[in-house]
Scaffold this active site. Structure first.
Site, PDB file in Angstrom:
ATOM      1  N   ALA A  66       0.873  -1.172   0.000  1.00 54.96           N
ATOM      2  CA  ALA A  66       0.000   0.000   0.000  1.00 54.96           C
ATOM      3  C   ALA A  66       0.909   1.221   0.000  1.00 54.96           C
ATOM      4  O   ALA A  66       2.077   1.144   0.411  1.00 54.96           O
ATOM      5  CB  ALA A  66      -0.880  -0.017   1.249  1.00 54.96           C
ATOM      6  N   GLY A 111       0.833  -4.960   1.066  1.00 58.44           N
ATOM      7  CA  GLY A 111      -0.396  -5.059   0.276  1.00 58.44           C
ATOM      8  C   GLY A 111      -0.192  -5.771  -1.049  1.00 58.44           C
ATOM      9  O   GLY A 111      -1.149  -6.295  -1.630  1.00 58.44           O
ATOM     10  N   GLU A 114      -0.308  -9.380  -0.174  1.00 50.57           N
ATOM     11  CA  GLU A 114      -1.719  -9.696   0.118  1.00 50.57           C
ATOM     12  C   GLU A 114      -2.555  -9.789  -1.161  1.00 50.57           C
ATOM     13  O   GLU A 114      -3.489 -10.587  -1.245  1.00 50.57           O
ATOM     14  CB  GLU A 114      -2.291  -8.626   1.062  1.00 50.57           C
ATOM     15  CG  GLU A 114      -1.619  -8.673   2.427  1.00 50.57           C
ATOM     16  CD  GLU A 114      -1.965  -7.487   3.308  1.00 50.57           C
ATOM     17  OE1 GLU A 114      -1.556  -6.351   2.991  1.00 50.57           O
ATOM     18  OE2 GLU A 114      -2.665  -7.692   4.308  1.00 50.57           O
ATOM     19  N   GLU A 134       5.203  -4.904   7.201  1.00 48.94           N
ATOM     20  CA  GLU A 134       4.472  -3.784   7.812  1.00 48.94           C
ATOM     21  C   GLU A 134       4.927  -3.458   9.234  1.00 48.94           C
ATOM     22  O   GLU A 134       4.848  -2.313   9.665  1.00 48.94           O
ATOM     23  CB  GLU A 134       2.962  -4.084   7.830  1.00 48.94           C
ATOM     24  CG  GLU A 134       2.280  -3.910   6.490  1.00 48.94           C
ATOM     25  CD  GLU A 134       2.226  -5.193   5.670  1.00 48.94           C
ATOM     26  OE1 GLU A 134       3.079  -6.090   5.874  1.00 48.94           O
ATOM     27  OE2 GLU A 134       1.325  -5.295   4.818  1.00 48.94           O
TER      28      GLU A 134
HETATM   29  N1  CO8 Z   1       4.622   3.139  -0.886  1.00 45.14           N
HETATM   30  C1  CO8 Z   1       4.986   4.275  -1.482  1.00 45.14           C
HETATM   31  N2  CO8 Z   1       6.109   4.390  -2.214  1.00 45.14           N
HETATM   32  C2  CO8 Z   1       6.887   3.304  -2.344  1.00 45.14           C
HETATM   33  C3  CO8 Z   1       6.563   2.085  -1.747  1.00 45.14           C
HETATM   34  C4  CO8 Z   1       5.348   2.011  -0.978  1.00 45.14           C
HETATM   35  N3  CO8 Z   1       4.927   0.881  -0.416  1.00 45.14           N
HETATM   36  N4  CO8 Z   1       7.534   1.192  -2.034  1.00 45.14           N
HETATM   37  C5  CO8 Z   1       8.428   1.846  -2.807  1.00 45.14           C
HETATM   38  N5  CO8 Z   1       8.041   3.108  -2.992  1.00 45.14           N
HETATM   39  C6  CO8 Z   1       8.736   4.157  -3.749  1.00 45.14           C
HETATM   40  C7  CO8 Z   1       9.931   4.709  -2.990  1.00 45.14           C
HETATM   41  O1  CO8 Z   1       9.516   5.686  -2.058  1.00 45.14           O
HETATM   42  C8  CO8 Z   1      10.748   5.279  -4.120  1.00 45.14           C
HETATM   43  O2  CO8 Z   1      10.195   6.504  -4.513  1.00 45.14           O
HETATM   44  P1  CO8 Z   1      11.180   7.744  -4.867  1.00 45.14           P
HETATM   45  O3  CO8 Z   1      11.957   7.257  -6.053  1.00 45.14           O
HETATM   46  O4  CO8 Z   1      10.222   8.832  -5.177  1.00 45.14           O
HETATM   47  O5  CO8 Z   1      12.023   7.964  -3.671  1.00 45.14           O
HETATM   48  C9  CO8 Z   1      10.499   4.288  -5.266  1.00 45.14           C
HETATM   49  O6  CO8 Z   1       9.305   3.587  -4.926  1.00 45.14           O
HETATM   50  C10 CO8 Z   1      11.602   3.262  -5.414  1.00 45.14           C
HETATM   51  O7  CO8 Z   1      11.808   2.654  -4.155  1.00 45.14           O
HETATM   52  P2  CO8 Z   1      13.254   2.582  -3.428  1.00 45.14           P
HETATM   53  O8  CO8 Z   1      14.097   3.733  -3.817  1.00 45.14           O
HETATM   54  O9  CO8 Z   1      12.987   2.369  -1.966  1.00 45.14           O
HETATM   55  O10 CO8 Z   1      13.809   1.267  -4.130  1.00 45.14           O
HETATM   56  P3  CO8 Z   1      14.846   0.244  -3.500  1.00 45.14           P
HETATM   57  O11 CO8 Z   1      15.245  -0.653  -4.613  1.00 45.14           O
HETATM   58  O12 CO8 Z   1      15.923   0.929  -2.738  1.00 45.14           O
HETATM   59  O13 CO8 Z   1      13.985  -0.613  -2.429  1.00 45.14           O
HETATM   60  C11 CO8 Z   1      12.052  -1.815  -1.653  1.00 45.14           C
HETATM   61  C12 CO8 Z   1      12.912  -1.408  -2.865  1.00 45.14           C
HETATM   62  C13 CO8 Z   1      12.856  -2.772  -0.772  1.00 45.14           C
HETATM   63  C14 CO8 Z   1      10.808  -2.524  -2.178  1.00 45.14           C
HETATM   64  C15 CO8 Z   1      11.655  -0.547  -0.840  1.00 45.14           C
HETATM   65  O14 CO8 Z   1      11.092   0.416  -1.749  1.00 45.14           O
HETATM   66  C16 CO8 Z   1      10.671  -0.781   0.245  1.00 45.14           C
HETATM   67  O15 CO8 Z   1      11.017  -1.311   1.293  1.00 45.14           O
HETATM   68  N6  CO8 Z   1       9.380  -0.399   0.030  1.00 45.14           N
HETATM   69  C17 CO8 Z   1       8.358  -0.460   1.016  1.00 45.14           C
HETATM   70  C18 CO8 Z   1       7.887  -1.902   1.220  1.00 45.14           C
HETATM   71  C19 CO8 Z   1       6.855  -1.967   2.329  1.00 45.14           C
HETATM   72  O16 CO8 Z   1       7.129  -1.674   3.475  1.00 45.14           O
HETATM   73  N7  CO8 Z   1       5.619  -2.366   1.959  1.00 45.14           N
HETATM   74  C20 CO8 Z   1       4.531  -2.442   2.885  1.00 45.14           C
HETATM   75  C21 CO8 Z   1       3.770  -1.157   2.870  1.00 45.14           C
HETATM   76  S1  CO8 Z   1       2.496  -1.105   4.112  1.00 45.14           S
HETATM   77  C22 CO8 Z   1       1.244  -2.036   3.464  1.00 45.14           C
HETATM   78  O17 CO8 Z   1       1.321  -2.543   2.379  1.00 45.14           O
HETATM   79  C23 CO8 Z   1       0.061  -2.179   4.351  1.00 45.14           C
HETATM   80  C24 CO8 Z   1      -1.114  -2.873   3.654  1.00 45.14           C
HETATM   81  C25 CO8 Z   1      -2.347  -2.744   4.509  1.00 45.14           C
HETATM   82  C26 CO8 Z   1      -2.799  -1.318   4.584  1.00 45.14           C
HETATM   83  C27 CO8 Z   1      -3.957  -1.153   5.506  1.00 45.14           C
HETATM   84  C28 CO8 Z   1      -4.619   0.201   5.349  1.00 45.14           C
HETATM   85  C29 CO8 Z   1      -4.352   1.188   6.413  1.00 45.14           C
END
Ligand code: CO8
Length: 257
Positions: A66, A111, A114, A134
Site C-alpha cells: 500500500a 499489500g 496480500e 508492515e
Molecule cells: N509506498 C509508497 N512508495 C513506495 C513504496 C510504498 N509501499 N515502495 C516503494 N516506494 C517508492 C519509494 O519511495 C521510491 O520513490 P522515490 O523514487 O520517489 O524515492 C520508489 O518507490 C523506489 O523505491 P526505493 O528507492 O525504496 O527502491 P529500493 O530498490 O531501494 O527498495 C524496496 C525497494 C525494498 C521494495 C523498498 O522500496 C521498500 O522497502 N518499500 C516499502 C515496502 C513496504 O514496506 N511495503 C509495505 C507497505 S504497508 C502495506 O502494504 C500495508 C497494507 C495494509 C494497509 C492497511 C490500510 C491502512
C-alpha cells in the site's frame, strides 16, 4: 475505460490487469486500489477474459505495498476505510467465478503480497521477494494478509514472516507453498501457459469448483463436504457437463462454449 494507474486489456481469452505505477514500485494508492476494483469488475463480466492475470509494470515489482506516503498521516478512521477498500477489492478476486493468476516479477510486499495471496495461483520469477514488512512501519498487514497467509502457509511460517518482516526469496516461497511456480524470468509467460491449459476446460465447472473450495474452507469439514455435493449437483444442470461426458464417450475432445 481509461485508467491512470491500471491497464486492463484482453488477448486470447485472457484478461490482463497491470498495476502501472512503476516509479513507486506499483504501490497501491487509493486511486490505484479504486481502479483495480473497477478493473476486476470489468474482468469478471468480460466474456473475452476466461482467466485473469494480474501483474505489475516496470520489471522491478509486482506491488511494493500500500502507498506509504498516502498512509503516513491517516487517522484511525481513514485507516479503517483504506483497509476495507483493499479488503473488499481483494475479495472480488476470491469471489470471481474465474481463475486469477498473480505473475510476480520482483517485490511483492505488504499489500502486494496480500494481493498475490488473494489470487488463485501465484507464479514468480527467481529474483522475486515476497513479504509482509508492515511491522517495520509500526503497523501490520491490513489487506487480509493476517487471514490469507496463515491459511496458505500455516500459522508458524506466517507468524514468523509477520514478526521478522523478512522478505522470502522465490525459491523458499515455492518450498513453503507461497507460490506455485518459480521461473528464471518471465513469470507472465508461465502464467499464460497455465491460462491456456485452463481455457481448454469447462469454465462453469472451474467456477463451481473454486466456489466449493473457497466456501468449504470457511466451513467445518462435514458441512464443506455436504456443500460440495450441492454444488456438484449444479454442475449437472450445465451444458458443459453434457458436452464433456458425451465428448469423452464419443472419444473426441470436448468443445466447451
Ligand atoms: N509506498 C509508497 N512508495 C513506495 C513504496 C510504498 N509501499 N515502495 C516503494 N516506494 C517508492 C519509494 O519511495 C521510491 O520513490 P522515490 O523514487 O520517489 O524515492 C520508489 O518507490 C523506489 O523505491 P526505493 O528507492 O525504496 O527502491 P529500493 O530498490 O531501494 O527498495 C524496496 C525497494 C525494498 C521494495 C523498498 O522500496 C521498500 O522497502 N518499500 C516499502 C515496502 C513496504 O514496506 N511495503 C509495505 C507497505 S504497508 C502495506 O502494504 C500495508 C497494507 C495494509 C494497509 C492497511 C490500510 C491502512
Amino acid at each position: 475505460m481509461a485508467f491512470n494507474t491500471i491497464i486492463y486489456e484482453t488477448n486470447n481469452g485472457i484478461g490482463y490487469i497491470t498495476i502501472n505505477r512503476p516509479k513507486a514500485l506499483n504501490a497501491l494508492s487509493e486511486e490505484a486500489l479504486t481502479e483495480l476494483s473497477e478493473a476486476l469488475d470489468m474482468a469478471a463480466k468480460d466474456d473475452d477474459a476466461k482467466v485473469v492475470i494480474i501483474t505489475g509494470a516496470g520489471g522491478r515489482a509486482f506491488v511494493a505495498g500500500a502507498d506509504i506516503s498516502a498512509m503516513q498521516h491517516m487517522t484511525a478512521v481513514e485507516a479503517y476505510d483504506y483497509a476495507r477498500l483493499g479488503q473488499t477489492t481483494y475479495n472480488k478476486i476470491q469471489d470471481m467465478p474465474k481463475i486469477v493468476i498473480a505473475a510476480i516479477d520482483g517485490f511483492a510486499l505488504g499489500g502486494g503480497c496480500e494481493l498475490a495471496l488473494a489470487c488463485d495461483i501465484r507464479v514468480a520469477s527467481a529474483k522475486s521477494q515476497i513479504g509482509i514488512p508492515e511491522v517495520t512501519l509500526g503497523v501490520f498487514p491490513g489487506f487480509a494478509g493476517t487471514q490469507r497467509l496463515p491459511r496458505l502457509v500455516g500459522t508458524g511460517i506466517a507468524k514468523e514472516m509477520l514478526a521478522t518482516a523478512r522478505k522470502v526469496h522465490a525459491d523458499e516461497a515455492k518450498e513453503i507453498g507461497l507460490v506455485n511456480y518459480v521461473v528464471d524470468e518471465n513469470p507472465l509467460a508461465k502464467a499464460e501457459e497455465l491460462a491456456a491449459q485452463i481455457c481448454k476446460n469447462s469454465m462453469s465447472a472451474i467456477a463451481l469448483g473454486k466456489k466449493a473450495m473457497n466456501e468449504g474452507m470457511e466451513m467445518e469439514l462435514k458441512k464443506g463436504i455436504e456443500h460440495e455435493a450441492s454444488l456438484f449437483a449444479v454442475a449437472f444442470t450445465t451444458e458443459d457437463q453434457r458436452e464433456g461426458m458425451t465428448a469423452f464417450l464419443e472419444k473426441r475432445p470436448a468443445n466447451f462454449k
